[in-house]
Design an enzyme around this catalytic site. Structure first.
Site, PDB file in Angstrom:
ATOM      1  N   CYS A   2      37.584  47.569  53.709  1.00  0.00           N
ATOM      2  CA  CYS A   2      38.332  46.263  54.385  1.00  0.00           C
ATOM      3  C   CYS A   2      35.657  46.204  55.300  1.00  0.00           C
ATOM      4  O   CYS A   2      35.545  46.473  54.871  1.00  0.00           O
ATOM      5  CB  CYS A   2      38.865  47.407  55.616  1.00  0.00           C
ATOM      6  SG  CYS A   2      40.354  48.150  54.783  1.00  0.00           S
ATOM      7  N   ARG A  27      35.842  40.827  52.418  1.00  0.00           N
ATOM      8  CA  ARG A  27      36.266  42.155  51.758  1.00  0.00           C
ATOM      9  C   ARG A  27      37.319  42.802  52.003  1.00  0.00           C
ATOM     10  O   ARG A  27      37.456  43.529  51.446  1.00  0.00           O
ATOM     11  CB  ARG A  27      34.673  43.283  53.344  1.00  0.00           C
ATOM     12  CG  ARG A  27      33.272  43.047  52.919  1.00  0.00           C
ATOM     13  CD  ARG A  27      32.826  43.518  53.698  1.00  0.00           C
ATOM     14  NE  ARG A  27      33.321  44.738  53.947  1.00  0.00           N
ATOM     15  CZ  ARG A  27      32.447  45.584  53.564  1.00  0.00           C
ATOM     16  NH1 ARG A  27      31.299  45.594  52.564  1.00  0.00           N
ATOM     17  NH2 ARG A  27      32.522  46.808  53.173  1.00  0.00           N
ATOM     18  N   TRP A  76      42.140  45.568  53.337  1.00  0.00           N
ATOM     19  CA  TRP A  76      42.188  44.917  52.248  1.00  0.00           C
ATOM     20  C   TRP A  76      43.079  46.846  51.374  1.00  0.00           C
ATOM     21  O   TRP A  76      42.427  47.568  52.199  1.00  0.00           O
ATOM     22  CB  TRP A  76      40.895  45.314  51.294  1.00  0.00           C
ATOM     23  CG  TRP A  76      41.736  45.158  50.164  1.00  0.00           C
ATOM     24  CD1 TRP A  76      42.612  43.546  49.107  1.00  0.00           C
ATOM     25  CD2 TRP A  76      41.499  45.298  48.846  1.00  0.00           C
ATOM     26  NE1 TRP A  76      42.467  44.244  48.171  1.00  0.00           N
ATOM     27  CE2 TRP A  76      42.472  45.695  47.822  1.00  0.00           C
ATOM     28  CE3 TRP A  76      40.949  47.177  48.663  1.00  0.00           C
ATOM     29  CZ2 TRP A  76      42.786  45.517  46.052  1.00  0.00           C
ATOM     30  CZ3 TRP A  76      41.277  47.687  47.559  1.00  0.00           C
ATOM     31  CH2 TRP A  76      41.924  47.048  46.135  1.00  0.00           C
ATOM     32  N   ASN A 100      36.796  51.635  58.228  1.00  0.00           N
ATOM     33  CA  ASN A 100      37.019  51.432  56.570  1.00  0.00           C
ATOM     34  C   ASN A 100      36.815  52.142  55.698  1.00  0.00           C
ATOM     35  O   ASN A 100      35.925  53.508  55.621  1.00  0.00           O
ATOM     36  CB  ASN A 100      35.216  50.499  56.514  1.00  0.00           C
ATOM     37  CG  ASN A 100      35.469  49.884  55.000  1.00  0.00           C
ATOM     38  OD1 ASN A 100      36.842  49.997  54.223  1.00  0.00           O
ATOM     39  ND2 ASN A 100      34.153  49.496  54.675  1.00  0.00           N
ATOM     40  N   GLY A 101      38.039  52.608  54.524  1.00  0.00           N
ATOM     41  CA  GLY A 101      37.682  53.456  53.736  1.00  0.00           C
ATOM     42  C   GLY A 101      39.321  54.418  54.171  1.00  0.00           C
ATOM     43  O   GLY A 101      40.223  53.448  54.269  1.00  0.00           O
ATOM     44  N   GLU A 477      33.604  38.937  29.504  1.00  0.00           N
ATOM     45  CA  GLU A 477      33.645  38.253  31.207  1.00  0.00           C
ATOM     46  C   GLU A 477      34.287  37.060  31.582  1.00  0.00           C
ATOM     47  O   GLU A 477      34.853  36.874  31.998  1.00  0.00           O
ATOM     48  CB  GLU A 477      31.641  38.105  31.153  1.00  0.00           C
ATOM     49  CG  GLU A 477      31.663  38.041  32.628  1.00  0.00           C
ATOM     50  CD  GLU A 477      32.118  38.030  33.747  1.00  0.00           C
ATOM     51  OE1 GLU A 477      32.280  39.724  33.778  1.00  0.00           O
ATOM     52  OE2 GLU A 477      32.348  37.964  35.255  1.00  0.00           O
ATOM     53  N   LYS A 481      36.818  36.480  34.073  1.00  0.00           N
ATOM     54  CA  LYS A 481      36.919  34.967  35.085  1.00  0.00           C
ATOM     55  C   LYS A 481      37.974  34.275  35.449  1.00  0.00           C
ATOM     56  O   LYS A 481      38.400  34.158  36.454  1.00  0.00           O
ATOM     57  CB  LYS A 481      35.803  33.878  35.061  1.00  0.00           C
ATOM     58  CG  LYS A 481      34.367  35.399  35.307  1.00  0.00           C
ATOM     59  CD  LYS A 481      33.457  35.166  36.474  1.00  0.00           C
ATOM     60  CE  LYS A 481      33.952  36.357  37.809  1.00  0.00           C
ATOM     61  NZ  LYS A 481      34.114  37.302  36.704  1.00  0.00           N
ATOM     62  N   GLU A 484      41.166  35.843  37.015  1.00  0.00           N
ATOM     63  CA  GLU A 484      41.175  37.133  38.898  1.00  0.00           C
ATOM     64  C   GLU A 484      41.323  35.383  39.455  1.00  0.00           C
ATOM     65  O   GLU A 484      41.498  35.673  40.195  1.00  0.00           O
ATOM     66  CB  GLU A 484      39.315  36.315  38.694  1.00  0.00           C
ATOM     67  CG  GLU A 484      38.367  37.849  38.006  1.00  0.00           C
ATOM     68  CD  GLU A 484      37.243  38.389  38.757  1.00  0.00           C
ATOM     69  OE1 GLU A 484      37.715  39.250  39.738  1.00  0.00           O
ATOM     70  OE2 GLU A 484      36.540  37.811  38.451  1.00  0.00           O
ATOM     71  N   HIS A 500      42.780  42.185  13.053  1.00  0.00           N
ATOM     72  CA  HIS A 500      43.572  43.651  12.819  1.00  0.00           C
ATOM     73  C   HIS A 500      44.812  43.214  13.990  1.00  0.00           C
ATOM     74  O   HIS A 500      44.919  44.856  14.263  1.00  0.00           O
ATOM     75  CB  HIS A 500      42.855  44.653  13.108  1.00  0.00           C
ATOM     76  CG  HIS A 500      41.116  44.601  12.407  1.00  0.00           C
ATOM     77  ND1 HIS A 500      42.016  45.344  10.846  1.00  0.00           N
ATOM     78  CD2 HIS A 500      40.361  43.958  12.385  1.00  0.00           C
ATOM     79  CE1 HIS A 500      40.501  45.184  10.504  1.00  0.00           C
ATOM     80  NE2 HIS A 500      39.760  44.690  11.375  1.00  0.00           N
ATOM     81  N   LYS A 596      37.032  41.982  47.317  1.00  0.00           N
ATOM     82  CA  LYS A 596      35.247  41.926  46.978  1.00  0.00           C
ATOM     83  C   LYS A 596      34.229  43.130  46.232  1.00  0.00           C
ATOM     84  O   LYS A 596      33.720  43.276  45.572  1.00  0.00           O
ATOM     85  CB  LYS A 596      34.163  41.688  48.479  1.00  0.00           C
ATOM     86  CG  LYS A 596      32.812  40.836  47.221  1.00  0.00           C
ATOM     87  CD  LYS A 596      33.307  39.958  46.422  1.00  0.00           C
ATOM     88  CE  LYS A 596      31.445  39.973  45.508  1.00  0.00           C
ATOM     89  NZ  LYS A 596      31.203  39.427  44.468  1.00  0.00           N
TER      90      LYS A 596
HETATM   91  C1  AGP Z   1      34.186  40.586  39.118  1.00  0.00           C
HETATM   92  O1  AGP Z   1      34.304  39.400  39.096  1.00  0.00           O
HETATM   93  C2  AGP Z   1      35.506  41.673  39.252  1.00  0.00           C
HETATM   94  N1  AGP Z   1      35.252  41.176  41.318  1.00  0.00           N
HETATM   95  C3  AGP Z   1      35.292  43.156  40.085  1.00  0.00           C
HETATM   96  O2  AGP Z   1      35.712  42.831  38.484  1.00  0.00           O
HETATM   97  C4  AGP Z   1      34.086  43.488  40.425  1.00  0.00           C
HETATM   98  O3  AGP Z   1      33.091  43.387  39.167  1.00  0.00           O
HETATM   99  C5  AGP Z   1      34.219  45.040  40.083  1.00  0.00           C
HETATM  100  O4  AGP Z   1      35.053  45.381  41.766  1.00  0.00           O
HETATM  101  C6  AGP Z   1      33.078  46.239  40.733  1.00  0.00           C
HETATM  102  O5  AGP Z   1      32.338  45.971  41.142  1.00  0.00           O
HETATM  103  P1  AGP Z   1      31.277  45.894  41.648  1.00  0.00           P
HETATM  104  O6  AGP Z   1      30.204  45.592  41.101  1.00  0.00           O
HETATM  105  O7  AGP Z   1      30.214  46.050  43.012  1.00  0.00           O
HETATM  106  O8  AGP Z   1      30.943  48.033  41.312  1.00  0.00           O
END
Ligand code: AGP
Length: 601
Positions: A2, A27, A76, A100-101, A477, A481, A484, A500, A596
């Site tokens: 958060c 966040r 969040w 937050n936490g 990757e 992307k 996501e 395979h 994030k």
């Molecule tokens: C990446 O596009 C994602 N948002 C997510 O996988 C992110 O890379 C992952 O949560 C790790 O975050 P960090 O690099 O801040 O540790």
């Protein structure tokens, strides 16, 4: 994860809090809220969903401008569904708290407080904080003691701001496990709080990045810290970095600025005929027989990429772990292992815990991170900042490219130290590194091509992204992307593995994005793609070479080094996923269900 903000001062508190929450919305944005304290009158406004819903509530309520103390929160969800009732700030009888936490022992605290007659209205862990504070205060009439006893009872990760009618000019604050910054405002008697730098930019110069266990009480009279080892720092960035600069999304801005920030990542490290890191001496590798890299998500893909480079260039064995797996597998750890964690935010719970395990086992650790003064950077033996600047798009882009360049340089740094590389080879690698900014420049032709391609890839039963060697983590990757931000199913796969099993899925509805570099196993990847094309999969090849069997293609530039092809293909993958997401009408910067930084398990 958060975002929390707080303000004491003579400006319009509501405006300051809302502007701050706007900077933190990436966040987490399941729900938002603010609490304003005006002498002994507390007003609270909460809303489900994004900040604009809260803005509407506040304007409907005609909130005055004469408040001079308040706290705010963007959530969040971790405990309790995203509902208005679960939105912060949480109220006791006369106090409010934002957090937050995670409070890990909240159930036992809550049960005891209920026995003591406290009434709870939310399902959150956070609510116990304010009732615990009031429980102590009701018995002591001492706010400082009540707050300190409250903190002492909590277990888990928390950054807290608490306000109360019984001390209406103060904000009680504490940091443990989740980030919290306290700042002296530019105006007289002004104090601000935030989870990160961005909301403070332009409002403050001097800040304290609170360490675990630090807290205190702020009021117009000043800031009373509970501990005395306080280090004041200067706020590093200007607001413009965190704005969109005319792009449609933060993600787009961050894709376009990769070629720029990558030079920052290399600054002072890439010298004429050598690599150098001020942050640590390459002899950290002395007596080390393995590098173990631990990360999550996109950072995990950077880790996988680095594993090829450490073995190929530094001739050091390298293993890679997904942090959430590593921390529970009872890993065998040796002091001959150099433990590297990679994280954009420096706050990812699983990666942070993995780092703590390695530290406890006595391993030397390097943290590759983008956020200075984050929890991981304060824990690792060595921190290497990627210097990507604020990354606000939830889908990570420039964090990945800067992580990969830093790790490539680190591999060469170790290679030289171990005499595992000739000077000629080092020079050619350095030459290639100098070309990376050019490889990351977004050319209009490529962007326009991905825009056109995006309309073809909206309806299928999924995507395979395939590649070999370092192009396999790049394929992972690219798939992440797309998943996501478009919510379409995609899978990254080693090209040689398709036969395979996965090739059984091949048909015209299966889209294969094939990474076909000229400088690394081209013939191998070509035959893998031919097998798929022969079974009617729709192929989009990303390559400097024409490939007649592909249905679509994205042409990249011919270069002398496979890592330059790697970075140019990365841009193509980032743009393609963004354009597909745009065409689907999704929120590119704040995709559903994501935040994030994942600071909870
Ligand atoms: C990446 O596009 C994602 N948002 C997510 O996988 C992110 O890379 C992952 O949560 C790790 O975050 P960090 O690099 O801040 O540790």
């Amino acid at each position: 994860m958060c975002g929390i903000v707080g303000y004491i001062g003579s400006k319009n508190t509501t405006e300051i809090l809302m502007d701050g929450l706007k900077e933190l919305e990436y966040r987490g944005y399941d729900s938002t809220g603010i609490a304003l304290l005006d002498n002994d009158k507390i007003e609270v406004y909460k809303a489900l969903g994004k900040l604009k819903n809260l803005e509407q509530k506040i304007s409907d309520a005609n909130v005055g401008e004469n408040h001079f103390l308040g706290i705010g929160h963007t959530r969040w969800a971790t405990h309790g569904k995203p509902t208005e009732l679960n939105a912060h700030p949480h109220l006791g009888e006369y106090s409010y708290v934002v957090h937050n936490g995670i409070i890990e022992n909240y159930k036992e605290i809550k049960d005891k407080l209920i026995q003591d007659g406290h009434k709870f209205i939310s399902q959150t862990d956070t609510e116990v904080i304010v009732h615990l504070f009031e429980n102590y205060y009701n018995n002591s009439n001492d706010t400082k003691e009540a707050f300190q006893k409250t903190i002492a009872d909590l277990k888990g990760a928390y950054s807290i701001l608490l306000i109360s009618k019984v001390q209406p000019d103060s904000i009680f604050f504490f940091k443990h496990g989740s980030p919290l910054i306290v700042a002296k405002g530019k105006e007289e008697k002004e104090v601000l709080f935030s989870s990160t730098d961005a909301p403070l930019i332009g409002l403050a110069d001097d800040v304290v990045y609170l360490e675990d266990g630090m807290g205190g009480i702020a009021s117009p009279a000043g800031i009373e810290f509970f501990s005395d080892e306080i280090t004041w720092s200067t706020l590093p960035q200007s607001k413009q970095y965190a704005q969109k600069d005319g792009f449609r999304f933060f993600m787009e801005k961050e894709i376009y600025e990769q070629h720029d920030v990558i030079t920052d990542s290399m600054l002072g490290r890439l010298q004429d005929d050598q690599i150098h890191f001020d942050e640590f001496d390459a002899k950290i590798i002395e007596g080390i027989d393995e590098i173990k890299i631990c990360a999550c998500g996109t950072s995990y893909h950077a880790a996988l990429t680095a594993s090829y480079l450490f073995e190929r260039l530094s001739k050091i064995r390298c293993s890679v772990e997904i942090a959430s797996e590593f921390r529970y597998k009872e890993p065998l750890m040796s002091k001959k292992t150099l433990f590297v964690v990679i994280s954009q935010s420096g706050e990812t719970a699983d990666t942070l815990e993995a780092l703590k395990m390695a530290k406890k086992a006595g391993l030397k650790s390097i943290v590759v991170c983008n956020v200075d003064n984050s929890s991981m950077t304060r824990l690792g033996d060595v921190t290497v900042l990627t210097r990507a600047g604020i990354e606000k798009g939830v889908a990570s882009t420039k964090a990945f490219s800067t992580q990969t360049v830093v790790l490539w340089m680190m591999a060469l740094y170790f290679a030289k130290f171990k005499n595992a590389i000739s000077q000629d080879k080092l020079n050619s690698e350095i030459f290639a590194l100098r070309e990376v900014p050019k490889a990351l420049i977004v050319c209009d032709k490529m962007h326009e091509k991905t825009r056109r391609l995006s309309k073809r890839y909206l309806h299928g039963h999924g995507f395979f992204f395939i590649g070999r060697d370092v192009f396999f983590p790049l394929a992972l990757e690219g798939a992440l992307k797309l998943k996501e931000i478009s919510y379409l199913h995609a899978e990254g796969y080693p090209a040689g593995e398709m036969k395979h099993g996965p090739i059984a899925l091949a048909d015209p509805e299966l889209f294969t994005i094939a990474l076909m570099p000229q400088n690394l196993h081209y013939d191998k990847i070509k035959s893998n793609v031919e097998e798929l094309s022969a079974r009617d999969s729709t192929i989009c090849s990303i390559s400097p070479l024409d490939f007649e069997l592909s249905d679509d293609f994205i042409k990249t530039n011919k270069t002398d080094h496979y890592m330059l092809e790697f970075f140019e293909m990365l841009v193509a993958l980032q743009l393609l996923s963004m354009e597909i997401s745009v065409r689907l009408g999704n929120d590119v910067d704040m995709p559903r269900n994501l935040a994030k930084s994942v600071t909870v398990e």
